[in-house]
Scaffold this motif. Structure first.
Motif, PDB file in Angstrom:
ATOM      1  N   ILE A   4       0.853  -1.194   0.000  1.00 56.87           N
ATOM      2  CA  ILE A   4       0.000   0.000   0.000  1.00 56.87           C
ATOM      3  C   ILE A   4       0.885   1.239   0.000  1.00 56.87           C
ATOM      4  N   GLN A   5       0.484   2.213  -0.786  1.00 57.56           N
ATOM      5  CA  GLN A   5       1.238   3.467  -0.850  1.00 57.56           C
ATOM      6  C   GLN A   5       0.389   4.591  -0.262  1.00 57.56           C
ATOM      7  N   ILE A   6       0.956   5.314   0.691  1.00 58.31           N
ATOM      8  CA  ILE A   6       0.291   6.480   1.268  1.00 58.31           C
ATOM      9  C   ILE A   6       1.032   7.730   0.831  1.00 58.31           C
ATOM     10  N   LEU A   7       0.288   8.707   0.349  1.00 61.01           N
ATOM     11  CA  LEU A   7       0.873   9.966  -0.103  1.00 61.01           C
ATOM     12  C   LEU A   7       0.505  11.079   0.885  1.00 61.01           C
ATOM     13  N   TYR A   8       1.448  11.972   1.136  1.00 58.95           N
ATOM     14  CA  TYR A   8       1.211  13.068   2.071  1.00 58.95           C
ATOM     15  C   TYR A   8       1.168  14.396   1.344  1.00 58.95           C
ATOM     16  N   LEU A   9       0.225  15.225   1.747  1.00 58.00           N
ATOM     17  CA  LEU A   9       0.080  16.564   1.196  1.00 58.00           C
ATOM     18  C   LEU A   9       0.977  17.537   1.964  1.00 58.00           C
ATOM     19  N   PRO A  10       1.165  18.759   1.459  1.00 60.76           N
ATOM     20  CA  PRO A  10       1.942  19.769   2.210  1.00 60.76           C
ATOM     21  C   PRO A  10       1.348  20.024   3.588  1.00 60.76           C
ATOM     22  N   ARG A  11       2.182  20.442   4.518  1.00 65.96           N
ATOM     23  CA  ARG A  11       1.767  20.610   5.911  1.00 65.96           C
ATOM     24  C   ARG A  11       0.640  21.617   6.094  1.00 65.96           C
ATOM     25  N   PHE A  12       0.562  22.600   5.207  1.00 70.42           N
ATOM     26  CA  PHE A  12      -0.453  23.640   5.365  1.00 70.42           C
ATOM     27  C   PHE A  12      -1.818  23.225   4.825  1.00 70.42           C
ATOM     28  N   SER A  13      -1.921  22.077   4.151  1.00 68.19           N
ATOM     29  CA  SER A  13      -3.189  21.655   3.559  1.00 68.19           C
ATOM     30  C   SER A  13      -4.158  21.183   4.650  1.00 68.19           C
ATOM     31  N   THR A  14      -5.450  21.382   4.406  1.00 69.89           N
ATOM     32  CA  THR A  14      -6.477  21.041   5.391  1.00 69.89           C
ATOM     33  C   THR A  14      -6.479  19.558   5.715  1.00 69.89           C
ATOM     34  N   LYS A  15      -6.388  18.726   4.690  1.00 74.14           N
ATOM     35  CA  LYS A  15      -6.447  17.282   4.905  1.00 74.14           C
ATOM     36  C   LYS A  15      -5.252  16.800   5.723  1.00 74.14           C
ATOM     37  N   HIS A  16      -4.096  17.388   5.494  1.00 75.90           N
ATOM     38  CA  HIS A  16      -2.910  17.005   6.260  1.00 75.90           C
ATOM     39  C   HIS A  16      -3.082  17.379   7.738  1.00 75.90           C
ATOM     40  N   LYS A  17      -3.652  18.553   7.997  1.00 75.33           N
ATOM     41  CA  LYS A  17      -3.870  18.990   9.378  1.00 75.33           C
ATOM     42  C   LYS A  17      -4.895  18.112  10.079  1.00 75.33           C
ATOM     43  N   GLN A  18      -5.861  17.584   9.323  1.00 73.33           N
ATOM     44  CA  GLN A  18      -6.892  16.729   9.907  1.00 73.33           C
ATOM     45  C   GLN A  18      -6.382  15.322  10.210  1.00 73.33           C
ATOM     46  N   ASN A  19      -5.358  14.901   9.508  1.00 75.39           N
ATOM     47  CA  ASN A  19      -4.884  13.524   9.607  1.00 75.39           C
ATOM     48  C   ASN A  19      -4.372  13.195  11.008  1.00 75.39           C
ATOM     49  N   GLN A  20      -4.963  12.157  11.632  1.00 73.69           N
ATOM     50  CA  GLN A  20      -4.553  11.736  12.970  1.00 73.69           C
ATOM     51  C   GLN A  20      -3.963  10.324  12.980  1.00 73.69           C
ATOM     52  N   MET A  21      -3.557   9.840  11.826  1.00 73.31           N
ATOM     53  CA  MET A  21      -2.877   8.540  11.791  1.00 73.31           C
ATOM     54  C   MET A  21      -1.525   8.651  12.482  1.00 73.31           C
ATOM     55  N   TRP A  22      -1.171   7.623  13.244  1.00 75.40           N
ATOM     56  CA  TRP A  22       0.123   7.638  13.912  1.00 75.40           C
ATOM     57  C   TRP A  22       0.666   6.226  14.038  1.00 75.40           C
ATOM     58  N   PHE A  23       1.935   6.154  14.357  1.00 74.31           N
ATOM     59  CA  PHE A  23       2.624   4.861  14.443  1.00 74.31           C
ATOM     60  C   PHE A  23       3.137   4.659  15.856  1.00 74.31           C
ATOM     61  N   ASP A  24       2.799   3.506  16.444  1.00 72.62           N
ATOM     62  CA  ASP A  24       3.251   3.164  17.791  1.00 72.62           C
ATOM     63  C   ASP A  24       4.472   2.258  17.687  1.00 72.62           C
ATOM     64  N   LYS A  25       5.623   2.788  18.084  1.00 69.61           N
ATOM     65  CA  LYS A  25       6.866   2.020  17.961  1.00 69.61           C
ATOM     66  C   LYS A  25       6.893   0.832  18.921  1.00 69.61           C
ATOM     67  N   LYS A  26       6.190   0.938  20.064  1.00 72.23           N
ATOM     68  CA  LYS A  26       6.204  -0.153  21.042  1.00 72.23           C
ATOM     69  C   LYS A  26       5.487  -1.382  20.506  1.00 72.23           C
ATOM     70  N   THR A  27       4.340  -1.162  19.863  1.00 67.32           N
ATOM     71  CA  THR A  27       3.570  -2.296  19.325  1.00 67.32           C
ATOM     72  C   THR A  27       3.865  -2.545  17.847  1.00 67.32           C
ATOM     73  N   ASN A  28       4.650  -1.640  17.250  1.00 68.14           N
ATOM     74  CA  ASN A  28       4.977  -1.735  15.828  1.00 68.14           C
ATOM     75  C   ASN A  28       3.703  -1.800  14.978  1.00 68.14           C
ATOM     76  N   ASP A  29       2.770  -0.920  15.320  1.00 64.39           N
ATOM     77  CA  ASP A  29       1.468  -0.947  14.650  1.00 64.39           C
ATOM     78  C   ASP A  29       1.033   0.469  14.280  1.00 64.39           C
ATOM     79  N   ILE A  30       0.210   0.530  13.240  1.00 63.02           N
ATOM     80  CA  ILE A  30      -0.377   1.797  12.801  1.00 63.02           C
ATOM     81  C   ILE A  30      -1.717   1.977  13.508  1.00 63.02           C
TER      82      ILE A  30
END
Length: 264
Positions: free
Chosen positions: A113-139
């Motif tokens: 799967i490929q995820i693309l990121y928009l510029p930091r100032f874009s609305t969708k980028h600011k809304q994005n709350q996806m994160w990565f947990d290094k302890k569980t190695n999970d998205i």
């Protein structure tokens, strides 16, 4: 008593001639011991209050020098604050890029799967709350669901681990939202949304990008167990968006999406 009233004698011991004047409270003292006694008694730190008002006719060279140094100190703090702010932004940006890279690598391994990121100032980028947990190695996912009821009703769910991104679990959380925290006042809309309750009665479309759009069209019907299956060998921008309709309303949703494509 007379010595206590003598303006030339210490205001603390009332015995010796004045040698010092406190920059903060203007108490006049004769020695170090008197100075320390006044600080302790009056809870004075002996430092001039740099922001207190002093009339021009009472100012001396030391006051002018003190004000000058005060302005210099303010200027230094402003410059330091600007450097720290710039440094924090750079650090924050580098951390963001690092975690974005972790998510990209994980998605590539899990399902090409490929995820693309928009510029930091874009609305969708600011809304994005996806994160990565290094302890569980999970998205932990941010998923936008658009339920079709003649038009689209948008609902977003966040903080879902990959194993929790099943259609059954998403529908369950959606119904909890409708029953507990929804602010939908229109009973007819609420009733229509509550029909999205069984996996077998639902179809899901996603938007394609790049070569997959040429191959499968802009919107493609997909089935899935988890979100990884749904976007296997596909691309999404910032976070997944699911277009969901009841099976008997699928053609209407397809027509709506087609019109949306034409209008764009």
């Amino acid at each position: 008593m007379e010595s206590s009233k003598d303006p030339k004698k210490s205001s603390i011991c009332y015995k010796n001639p004045i040698k010092y004047t406190c920059p903060r409270c203007s108490i006049r003292t004769c020695s170090l011991s008197c100075c320390l006694t006044h600080k302790k008694t009056l809870n004075c730190n002996g430092q001039r209050d740099k922001t207190s008002f002093k009339s021009l006719n009472k100012m001396n060279d030391l006051d002018l020098l003190s004000d000058y140094r005060f302005l210099e100190e303010i200027n230094r703090q402003i410059e330091t604050s600007k450097r720290n702010e710039l440094g924090n932004k750079k650090k924050s940006f580098n951390e963001l890029k690092y975690f974005q890279k972790l998510i990209q690598n994980k998605l590539k391994i899990l399902g090409s799967i490929q995820i693309l990121y928009l510029p930091r100032f874009s609305t969708k980028h600011k809304q994005n709350q996806m994160w990565f947990d290094k302890k569980t190695n999970d998205i932990f996912w941010h998923i936008e669901c658009q339920f079709f009821i003649n038009t689209f009703y948008k609902w977003t769910i966040t903080n879902l681990s990959t194993n929790e991104t099943t259609l059954l679990n998403i529908l369950k959380k959606f119904h909890n939202y409708l029953n507990e925290t929804s602010n939908i006042n229109d009973e007819l809309i609420l009733l229509k949304l509550k029909n999205f309750s069984h996996e077998q009665q639902i179809c899901i479309y996603i938007e394609n990008f790049g070569q997959k759009r040429k191959q499968f069209g802009k919107y493609e019907k997909r089935s899935f167990n988890t979100i990884i299956d749904l976007f296997h060998e596909r691309i999404f921008i910032e976070y997944p968006i699911l277009f969901i309709s009841l099976i008997n309303d699928e053609n209407n949703m397809k027509e709506y999406l087609y019109k949306k494509t034409i209008s764009n």
